[in-house]
Structures are given as structure tokens and as C-alpha cells.
Design a protein around this motif. Structure first.
Motif: not given
Length: 505
Positions: A224-226, A231-232, A238-240
Motif C-alpha cells: 500500500d505504498w507510503f 516503502t518509506w 534511494l534518495a540518500l
């Protein structure tokens, strides 16, 4: 460079490397239809058995960027042979697995060893053919890359039903053996053109970013994604990781970073990366919709669903054989625009789908879509690498394959999410009209069983509308891509180039 027995050796090399390409491309989809059988045999839950697919996708995505450095360090032929041998042995281990842990580890190995096969086959075909034959070479390569995902479900269903799910993996052994022999016998061992330093920090940060992205996309809808902590966590990693990778790469001298950013100075190559991402996002995602629609809404067995969708591959192969001869004679942008328009037309046909379809209603739009994809794939590959120097092809083709796979992963995740959300929305809208005040529905609400049957039919109708909505979205996205073709500069016509460093004996 003079080449003895030029025609014969070129054909044998082509056959050998395409065999390697096909088994890798097949294994991305061939195991899908066998999952229910694996689940029972390995005593795994439905959630656990999906790791058979996820482990392969994530491992291949992480290992793909290594291709360029490995070829520079150990030589293209050695890496090709190691990849084929490792992939074939890992396939045997998959077939012999007696537990979920064993098969997941074997699939990880399959992904790691198989990651280099597709980019190396593309690089080798470009190397062994002169510049004026690159269009035809990319047509052959494109057929190998596309035939795997198309035939995978059909072949996997037949092997599973006729023999056992383990033959989904054992089928790779004879093909891998023939590919290994051909590569060993006909490709000449050459020294690596460059000796790049291994950038451990760059590889680690890029691997974390790619792995987190693939995990997020593969498990996002399920979690259910975020709304999920997992997922978080994946999004933050991913971002870092990607931010560190970009900053690190930008501050390293050329040739000393894991990613050679000199590739980004080639405008045609960068435009090619943009378009192959879009092709993965739009066209590959569309191909993932039809089999699930046939099985979930129309009760098609996996084998029959594979048979009625497989003819799209015929369209792709026909288009690739024709367009391979047109590359260099017709403006690449015209070929690409034609391919996108044909694809948009096929998607428009799919927007007319209902729950009552004949098999021809499914086959012909698929064939037309295959024609469009073939017209896009070949000239795009030729244009992307037309001006790239030979010594950068191994790394360039690896990044090209990685971007295509990321695009398809994002596209599939997008359409599956929209499908689930739109089904719920349409279902809620349809249910508003189902009341006892409607005399036409009184009999359907008289008993709990009748009400449940009516609800199932409403769900089917809502799902069909959601599938159609996805087809509309993909059609609009395909049409929006066409103006971007102006970003591509047709390569200048030059004298025929000599065959490059992956020479033939």
C-alpha cells in the motif's frame, strides 16, 4: 583490422550471443506462471514466493552497471564466458532447489551473472558489424531481447503443465552450453581498451539506490505504498544513496568514477537514454496488462493467455527485419514517429475492449502493437550508439539496458497501482446505483448468495473499466512522446567504419 572468414564467423558469433541473450530475457518472465506450482512444492506463502521474482530483478539491476568496469578489467570475452557459465549453473541450482531459501539464493546468482548478457550482446553486435550494418545488427539484437518476454509465459506454462516447474530453469542448460561454446570458439580475446579504477564508494551508493528503487517498485502496491514503513525506508535509502552517488561522481576526475560521465556529453546517447526509458515506461507496461486482464477477468488459463498474446512478437519481429534495412536510408525520426503512431493506434483499439472479446480481438491489436514496438526499438538503438566511441560501448550498453529496465519497472508499477485504485473507485461508483429501490435488481439482492454474485460482477465491470483507463493513459503518453523526437539528431553519414575491438578469429 583484417578478418578471416568474415561472413561465417560473424554469423556464428551472432547466433551464439543471441542464444545467451534469449535465455536471460526469458528468465525475466518464464518463472511467473510457475509460481503457484513452486509455492506448493516449496511450502511457501503467496507473499514469500514472490521473492523468486524480486530477487532476480533486484540482483540483475544492481549488477548491470558493473558490466563496463568488468570488461575493462578482465576483457569482454572473459566476462561474456563467465556470465553464460554462471547463469547456466545458477539455472541448474534453481531447478534443484528444495526450499524457498535455496531458490531465492539461486535466483540472486542468476540475476548477478545474467546482468551482463544483454548489454554485452548489444556491444558485441555493434563491434563485429561495420557502421552501415548497425541497423540490421540492432534488429537481430532487438528480436532476441523482445522474444524472451513474449514467449516466456507461453513456454513457462507449457513446461510447467507438461513436465514440472523445475524445467522452467533446466531448459537453460542446453541453450547456455551452446552459447558458451560459440562465444569461446568464435570471439577473439582482446585486451581491454581502458583500465578504469574501481570506484567502490560509487558502486556501493549506486547499488543501494538501484536496489531500493527496485524493491520499492516491486513491493509498493503490495505494501500500500507510503502507508507502509518499508516503502518509506526504501524511499529514504534511494534518495540518500543517489544524492551521494551524484555528488561523488561529479567531484571525481573522468575515468576514476564508477560512472563515466563523459557518456553524458554525447547528445545522441543522452537522448537515446531518455527515449528508451519512455519506451520501457509506456510500451513494456502495456504488455504487462493484457495477460493479467485475460486471466483475471475472462478466465483464460495461463497457457492460452500466453498463446493469444504471443503473436504480438510476430509483429515485432516482422517490423525489426524490415526496419533494420531502412536504418540509414530513412530519417530515424520518421521511423520512430511511425512506430509511436502505430503503437498509439493499437492502444486506441485496446480502449475499445469489453468483457466480451473474441481471440482475434486480442491478437490483432497485439500484432499491431508489436509492429510499432519493432519500428521504435531498432532505429532508437542505432541512433543511440551511432556516435559513441567503441571503447565506451560496454559501459554505454549496460547503462542503456539499466535505464530500459528501470523504465519498465516504473511503468508496470504505475499501471498496476492505477488499476487497483481505479477498480476501487469505479466499484464504489457502480455500487451507488445498486439499491432495493431499483426494481431491476430486486432478484439479485434477494439472498446473500445472489448479492455476492452481483458484487462479483460489479467488480469485474469495474476492473474492465480500470484496464481501459490504463490503455487510455498509455495511448496519450505515447502520443505526447512524438514531439520529443526533435531532440534526436540524425547521425552524420560517414565512411563505413572498421569492425571494432571484439574481433573474430
Amino acid at each position: 583490422m583484417s578478418i578471416a572468414n568474415d561472413g561465417l564467423n560473424r554469423r556464428m558469433i551472432t547466433v551464439s550471443i543471441m542464444l545467451a541473450t534469449i535465455i536471460q530475457a526469458l528468465d525475466g518472465t518464464i518463472a511467473n506462471v510457475a509460481l503457484p506450482h513452486m509455492q506448493g512444492s516449496l511450502s511457501a506463502s503467496q507473499d514469500q514466493i514472490t521473492w523468486v521474482l524480486t530477487s532476480f530483478i533486484v540482483a540483475a539491476a544492481i549488477a548491470t552497471p558493473l558490466t563496463g568496469w568488468l570488461c575493462d578489467r578482465f576483457g569482454q570475452k572473459n566476462i561474456f564466458l563467465a556470465s553464460v557459465a554462471g547463469f547456466t549453473v545458477a539455472s541448474v541450482l534453481c531447478g534443484l532447489s528444495g526450499s524457498l531459501t535455496e531458490i531465492v539464493i539461486a535466483r540472486l546468482l542468476q540475476g548477478i551473472f545474467g546482468a551482463a548478457l544483454v548489454p554485452l550482446s548489444q556491444a558485441t553486435l555493434l563491434d563485429i558489424n561495420p557502421r552501415e550494418k548497425h541497423g540490421s545488427a540492432m534488429a537481430v539484437w532487438g528480436m532476441g531481447v523482445m522474444i524472451g518476454p513474449i514467449l516466456g509465459p507461453t513456454l513457462g506454462g507449457w513446461l510447467t503443465d507438461s513436465y514440472d516447474w523445475r524445467w522452467v530453469f533446466f531448459i537453460n542448460v542446453p541453450v547456455g552450453a551452446m552459447a558458451f561454446y560459440g562465444i569461446w570458439r568464435y570471439i577473439k580475446k582482446t585486451d581491454a581498451p581502458r583500465k578504469m579504477q574501481f570506484d567502490a564508494f560509487g558502486f556501493a551508493t549506486l547499488s543501494l539506490a538501484i536496489g531500493a528503487l527496485q524493491m520499492l517498485l516491486d513491493r509498493g502496491e503490495q505494501n500500500d505504498w507510503f502507508a507502509s514503513t518499508e516503502t518509506w525506508v526504501e524511499a529514504i535509502i534511494l534518495a540518500l544513496s543517489f544524492a551521494y552517488f551524484v555528488a561523488h561522481t561529479a567531484t571525481r576526475p573522468a575515468g576514476k568514477s564508477f560512472f563515466d560521465y563523459r557518456l553524458l556529453r554525447n547528445s545522441n546517447y543522452v537522448s537515446g537514454l531518455l527515449f528508451i526509458f519512455i519506451v520501457g515506461l509506456v510500451l513494456y507496461a502495456t504488455r504487462a496488462l493484457t495477460p493479467s486482464m485475460l486471466q483475471s477477468l475472462m478466465g483464460y488459463p495461463a497457457k492460452i493467455a500466453g498463446l493469444v498474446t504471443a503473436p504480438s512478437g510476430i509483429g515485432t519481429m516482422v517490423a525489426m527485419m524490415v526496419v533494420g534495412r531502412l536504418v540509414g536510408k530513412i530519417d530515424l525520426r520518421v521511423l520512430l514517429a511511425t512506430g509511436f503512431l502505430i503503437t498509439a493506434f493499437s492502444l486506441w483499439q485496446m480502449t475499445q475492449y469489453t468483457l466480451v472479446l473474441s481471440q482475434s480481438d486480442i491478437v490483432w491489436p497485439g500484432v499491431i502493437q508489436g509492429l510499432g514496438l519493432g519500428l521504435v526499438f531498432v532505429p532508437l538503438s542505432a541512433a543511440t550508439f551511432a556516435t559513441l566511441s567503441p571503447e565506451m560501448r560496454a559501459e554505454g550498453t549496460a547503462i542503456y539496458s539499466l535505464i530500459r529496465n528501470i523504465g519498465s519497472s516504473i511503468g508496470i508499477a504505475l499501471v498496476q497501482t492505477l488499476l487497483a485504485r481505479n477498480t476501487q473507485t469505479v466499484h464504489a461508483s457502480l455500487v451507488e446505483h445498486v439499491t432495493i429501490a431499483n426494481p431491476a435488481l430486486l432478484d439479485n439482492l434477494a439472498t446473500p448468495q445472489a448479492a455476492a454474485s452481483l458484487n462479483n460482477e460489479i467488480t469485474r465491470q469495474a476492473s474492465m473499466i480500470a484496464y481501459v483507463d490504463d490503455f487510455w493513459l498509455m495511448m496519450i503518453a505515447t502520443l505526447c512522446v512524438i514531439p520529443l523526437l526533435l531532440l534526436i539528431k540524425p547521425p552524420a553519414k560517414t565512411a563505413p567504419a572498421a569492425v571494432d575491438h571484439a574481433a573474430m578469429e
